[in-house]
Structures are given as structure tokens and as C-alpha cells.
Design a protein around this motif. Structure first.
Motif, short mmCIF file in Angstrom:
data_model
loop_
_atom_site.label_atom_id
_atom_site.label_comp_id
_atom_site.label_asym_id
_atom_site.label_seq_id
_atom_site.Cartn_x
_atom_site.Cartn_y
_atom_site.Cartn_z
N TRP A 194 0.84 -1.22 0.00
CA TRP A 194 0.00 0.00 0.00
C TRP A 194 0.87 1.26 0.00
O TRP A 194 0.53 2.28 0.63
CB TRP A 194 -0.94 0.01 1.21
CG TRP A 194 -1.72 -1.25 1.33
CD1 TRP A 194 -2.73 -1.70 0.51
CD2 TRP A 194 -1.53 -2.27 2.33
NE1 TRP A 194 -3.16 -2.92 0.93
CE2 TRP A 194 -2.46 -3.31 2.04
CE3 TRP A 194 -0.69 -2.41 3.41
CZ2 TRP A 194 -2.55 -4.46 2.83
CZ3 TRP A 194 -0.79 -3.55 4.19
CH2 TRP A 194 -1.70 -4.55 3.90
N GLN A 210 -0.91 4.53 -1.41
CA GLN A 210 -1.87 5.15 -0.49
C GLN A 210 -1.15 5.86 0.65
O GLN A 210 -1.54 6.95 1.06
CB GLN A 210 -2.83 4.10 0.07
CG GLN A 210 -3.78 3.51 -0.96
CD GLN A 210 -3.27 2.20 -1.51
OE1 GLN A 210 -2.07 2.05 -1.76
NE2 GLN A 210 -4.17 1.24 -1.70
N TYR A 220 -2.23 2.54 8.73
CA TYR A 220 -1.39 1.66 7.91
C TYR A 220 -1.09 0.35 8.65
O TYR A 220 -1.18 -0.74 8.09
CB TYR A 220 -0.09 2.38 7.56
CG TYR A 220 0.83 1.59 6.65
CD1 TYR A 220 0.60 1.56 5.28
CD2 TYR A 220 1.90 0.88 7.16
CE1 TYR A 220 1.43 0.84 4.44
CE2 TYR A 220 2.74 0.15 6.33
CZ TYR A 220 2.50 0.14 4.98
OH TYR A 220 3.32 -0.59 4.15
N LYS A 273 -4.07 -1.99 8.84
CA LYS A 273 -4.24 -2.75 7.60
C LYS A 273 -3.26 -3.91 7.53
O LYS A 273 -3.58 -4.99 7.02
CB LYS A 273 -4.02 -1.81 6.40
CG LYS A 273 -4.36 -2.42 5.05
CD LYS A 273 -5.85 -2.59 4.89
CE LYS A 273 -6.21 -3.06 3.48
NZ LYS A 273 -7.66 -3.28 3.32
N ASN A 282 -2.61 -9.99 -1.68
CA ASN A 282 -1.63 -8.91 -1.75
C ASN A 282 -0.24 -9.50 -1.51
O ASN A 282 0.18 -9.68 -0.37
CB ASN A 282 -1.94 -7.83 -0.70
CG ASN A 282 -1.12 -6.56 -0.89
OD1 ASN A 282 0.08 -6.63 -1.16
ND2 ASN A 282 -1.76 -5.42 -0.76
N SER A 288 -7.68 2.88 9.00
CA SER A 288 -7.19 1.94 7.99
C SER A 288 -8.05 1.99 6.73
O SER A 288 -7.63 1.49 5.68
CB SER A 288 -7.18 0.51 8.54
OG SER A 288 -8.50 0.03 8.68
N PHE A 326 -6.62 2.97 3.41
CA PHE A 326 -5.76 2.03 2.68
C PHE A 326 -6.55 0.89 2.05
O PHE A 326 -5.97 -0.06 1.55
CB PHE A 326 -4.68 1.48 3.61
CG PHE A 326 -3.78 2.53 4.17
CD1 PHE A 326 -2.71 3.01 3.43
CD2 PHE A 326 -4.02 3.08 5.42
CE1 PHE A 326 -1.89 4.01 3.93
CE2 PHE A 326 -3.21 4.08 5.93
CZ PHE A 326 -2.13 4.54 5.18
N ASP A 327 -7.89 0.98 2.10
CA ASP A 327 -8.71 -0.08 1.51
C ASP A 327 -8.50 -0.13 0.00
O ASP A 327 -8.26 0.89 -0.65
CB ASP A 327 -10.19 0.15 1.81
CG ASP A 327 -10.55 -0.28 3.22
OD1 ASP A 327 -9.68 -0.89 3.86
OD2 ASP A 327 -11.67 0.01 3.66
N ASN A 328 -8.62 -1.32 -0.51
CA ASN A 328 -8.49 -1.55 -1.95
C ASN A 328 -9.74 -2.29 -2.42
O ASN A 328 -10.06 -3.36 -1.91
CB ASN A 328 -7.22 -2.36 -2.23
CG ASN A 328 -7.02 -2.64 -3.71
OD1 ASN A 328 -7.68 -3.50 -4.28
ND2 ASN A 328 -6.12 -1.90 -4.33
#
Length: 477
Positions: free
Chosen positions: A151, A154, A185, A188, A285, A457, A460-462
Motif C-alpha cells: 500500500w 496510499q 497503515y 491494515k 496482496n 485503515s 488504505f482499503d483496496n
């Protein structure tokens, strides 16, 4: 001895408690702007990665006050982790031999001493020059640890927003924003750790069914070319995990089963932590899996997890009720993640039902009736021909039934009896955590997004990762 009697005075001595930014009482009063003001964001990413991987970090500048304050801010930046190696906010000239130490260090030094370091190998240093705003290794180079960060984009966008809002290198007003970015961060990255802690003698379900199925924490593949500095990973001296005591069955654990013997698991205080399981939870990821595997070699990660195991053993209710600032954020993170997953799973149930009924309509025999609900699965399937298409319909039906049951269970577990969105007209619908798009018109809006949520967090979501996680949960259900 002076026998002068004490004199009363009208003067008042005022003591002020340092402001708490939610990043631990030991970091109260430390202005994080003292670092971010002088270090460009790309160099900040390199510094963060180097600290987490416990490199040799040297921060230099002309002003001794600025250097020592920047070193303190760097140590506070990685909360809830703590630096456990050599820490010298200002290196005296007579101590410069410390820079040749094989173990990791975080050291500040006046720039005037740089010419005196001849003979000390600095190729493995992460060098931050506060006056020039420069970093070695150069951002983007093969030796740049920032390339290993998950990440990364982000995190870079969030730090740019914080940097743009700074008004002074000594301000404390930006502490909450910067601390939220970093803790978001870390949420996450390791916020799901509680799901991988077990009493000694109790195994996770995947090991109960297949004792040899311990996931591997190492990651290979496209990231292998980014690990140039991994080969020189040295001086970590991680603390050994406690191995005392015999595991015993607890909380319904199977009798006679042993905690798996794996180099990456951690034991302590009657519990054990399944680090490979945490790594595997980031199955979508690869960069996160690779970074966690490297982080496992650090002492700060070992101590962090041992502290969590102690909370499980000594705090009534576990870390959730410990009052620790980071654990309070973990509570919000897990609640929001559960609600988001339940909402996505509910959407997936409706989609599966629509695909299933459409497929039945397409392939049913003449005179068959379209499936009208879950309870009519058997009647509808009985009228289908025994063909590949029919087999596919039966497979879809079984999948839908499994997902529907799983969604109902998740709804009861995660939303305390409220209905999934779109499946009823109830008012108490779980809301998915909003996904922050990085196309905002102003950094102020971006900062508001970060500081205005109990779960930082979320920044930082995807979207793609979340959809894949929902699909995994549906399949598991």
C-alpha cells in the motif's frame, strides 16, 4: 545549613501534561512535524520501511536541536511498534564508533561530524539529511526499502496530504493526523492478528483437518527483484520465543494436540500466535505477504506480539478490553471490517440468486417451473435433464445454498441480528466502510477523511482486495 524560613509568594508555577495524540503515553509531547517538515515524502517512505526492517538509520543536520527532535519523532512514528536497538538522539563525537556496530541503530548526529566517519562502511546505512532534504539510498533505487512497502501509493498520498497542511516544524496540531495515518497503515497490515492467536494446545481449523497444512510465510514471485537489501539483512537478533511449559487442551481444544512446531510461530503466556496464518490472510496482496515475512525477523515485531499474547493471558477479555490506544483502534477496525464483509456478502447472495434463477430458466425442460426461492431447489432440479448443463445448475444451486446459510450466520455474528442490506426493509442496516478514492480535489478534504473516522485503515482499503475477500468468505461459508 541555611535556616531561612520559607517565604510565601503569589507566583504560580504551571505544569502542563504533554498532549496525547493517541500514539502512546511514551510519545506524548513529541512533535511529529519535526521530522515531516524537513524530510520529503519519498524519503519518509524509505525511512519508515528502514525503521520497520531494523536497518542502520542515521539522521544528520546542522542544528543539534532539530536532529535530536527528528530522531525522537522517527521513533514515535512507528507506534504501536517500538525501537529496541541502539537509540541515540544525538551522537557525541567520542561515540562515533557506534556507527560501526553490527546491530541496528537509530542515531542522530551533527552534520559537521560526517567528514570524520572515514573508514566506517556506510553502504548499508539509511542516511537522512535534514538540511538538504535528501535520503540515501535514493528513493526508487534498487536499495530503497520503500519499494517493499505494501500500500505504498496510499501511504504516500496520505503523507503528502499531511505535509501540505504543516504550518510549523514545531507544531503539535498535526500530530493526530500523522499518527492516524501511520496507525491506519499498521491496522491494515497486522490488525487481524487476534484471529490467529490460540491457547497452547489448540489448533486452527485448517490444521485440525490437515496437520501438514501450515501456510508458508515466505513469498516468492514478482517481488524477488525488490529484495536486493534483504540479502544483507543483518543484526536483527530477534528474541527467542518462550518454550517453557507443556501445552494443554483449553477452550475445547483437542486433547493431546501440540502447538505446531514452526519457526515463524510465537509462544508465550500460555498462548501461541500463528504468524504464517496472518501472512496467508493477505492472500490477495503479495507485497503484504512478503513484507510481513521480513517483519517477522525483527525484534520490534516479536516484542509487539509477545505483548499481545500477555494481554490475552492477563487482561480479562483479552486485548479488546485492555485500554491500549492501538487495541481500541483494532476494535473499530474489526467491527467495520465485519460490517463491510457482511454487506458485501449480502450483495453476493443476491447476485448468486439472480444468476441461479436465470440459469434455471435457460436450461429447464419444457413445462418445468422457474425456481422461486431457496425452498424450491429440490423440485426444480428434479425436472432438469441429466446433462452437463444440468450438472452446472446443480453446482450453482449447492453454492447458492451454502452462501445463503453462511450469510445468515455472518449476519447474526457480525451485525447482532440486523438484516443484510437489500434483504429486508429494516432500518438498522450495516454500512460498508467508505472507500477513499485518491482523486480528491484538495488535501484538506483528504485529511478530513483520515481524521474523521474511527478506523483510519479505511484510507488504505483496496476495492479489488475487498471483493476478493468477500468471495473467499462466501466460498468458506
Amino acid at each position: 545549613m541555611d535556616n531561612t524560613p520559607l517565604q510565601f509568594t503569589s507566583e504560580v508555577l504551571e505544569l502542563q501534561v504533554p498532549p496525547d495524540s493517541g500514539n502512546g503515553t511514551s510519545n506524548a509531547g513529541i512533535a511529529l512535524a519535526r521530522l515531516l517538515w524537513h524530510v520529503p515524502v519519498p524519503a519518509m517512505l524509505t525511512l519508515i520501511a528502514s525503521l520497520l526492517l531494523e536497518r542502520h538509520v542515521l539522521i544528520v543536520g546542522q542544528s543539534r536541536d532539530t536532529v535530536s527532535a527528528a530522531v525522537a519523532a522517527a521513533a514515535a512514528l512507528i507506534y504501536p511498534f517500538r525501537w529496541h536497538h541502539i537509540y541515540l538522539p544525538l551522537l557525541p563525537r567520542s561515540f562515533k564508533e557506534y556507527l560501526a556496530a553490527p546491530m541496528p541503530f537509530l542515531i542522530g548526529m551533527p552534520a559537521q561530524l560526517l567528514p570524520t566517519l572515514k573508514g566506517i562502511p556506510m553502504d548499508e546505512f539509511t542516511l537522512i539529511d535534514l538540511d538538504l532534504g535528501r535520503c540515501e539510498p535514493t528513493a526508487g533505487s534498487a536499495r530503497d526499502d520503500a519499494l517493499l512497502l505494501p500500500w505504498k501509493e496510499q501511504l504516500e498520498a496520505a503523507l503528502h496530504a499531511a505535509f501540505s497542511m504543516l504550518r510549523s516544524p514545531t507544531e503539535h496540531e498535526s500530530n493526530r493526523l500523522i499518527a492516524n495515518i501511520m496507525q491506519g497503515y499498521f491496522l491494515k497490515l497486522v490488525g487481524q492478528y487476534r484471529s490467529h492467536v490460540y491457547p497452547e494446545g489448540v489448533l486452527p481449523s485448517y490444521l485440525l483437518h490437515s496437520p501438514n497444512a501450515m501456510p508458508q510465510s515466505s513469498s516468492t514471485g514478482s517481488l524477488s527483484n525488490l529484495g536486493a537489501r534483504q540479502d544483507s539483512f543483518r543484526g536483527l537478533s530477534s528474541m527467542p520465543s518462550p518454550r517453557n511449559g507443556q501445552p494443554s487442551p483449553r477452550d475445547g481444544g483437542p486433547s493431546g494436540r501440540q502447538t505446531p512446531a514452526h519457526d515463524d510461530t510465537m509462544k508465550g503466556h500460555g498462548y501461541w500466535f500463528d504468524h504464517p496464518g496472518l501472512v496467508a490472510s493477505h492472500r490477495h496482496n503479495e507485497r503484504a505477504r512478503s513484507f510481513l515475512s521480513m517483519l517477522r525477523q525483527s525484534q520490534m515485531y516479536e516484542v509487539f506480539m509477545q505483548e499481545r499474547l500477555k494481554m490475552f493471558a492477563t487482561v480479562d477479555g483479552g486485548p479488546e478490553y485492555s485500554g491500549d490506544p492501538f487495541e481500541q483502534l483494532v476494535n473499530s477496525y474489526l467491527d467495520n471490517r465485519s460490517r463491510k464483509l457482511a454487506a458485501r456478502l449480502g450483495s453476493g447472495v443476491r447476485s448468486s440468486f439472480s444468476r441461479f434463477t436465470a440459469y434455471v430458466k435457460k436450461h429447464r425442460r419444457t413445462g418445468s417451473h422457474v425456481l422461486e426461492g431457496v425452498t424450491s431447489f429440490g423440485n426444480s432440479l428434479a425436472g432438469l435433464a441429466d446433462s452437463p448443463e444440468a450438472q452446472r445448475v446443480k453446482q450453482l444451486a449447492a453454492t447458492f445454498a451454502s452462501v445463503a446459510v453462511g450469510a445468515g450466520q455472518m449476519r447474526r455474528n457480525f451485525t447482532e441480528g440486523t438484516d443484510l442490506p437489500g434483504l429486508s426493509s429494516g432500518a438498522n442496516q450495516p454500512q460498508a466502510v467508505p472507500h477513499h478514492r485518491h482523486t480528491m480535489s484538495s488535501v484538506e478534504n483528504l485529511a478530513d477523511k483520515i481524521t474523521g473516522t474511527l478506523d483510519p485503515s479505511a484510507f488504505f482499503d483496496n476495492e479489488e482486495e475487498d471483493e476478493q475477500e468477500a468471495e473467499d468468505a462466501a466460498a468458506a461459508a
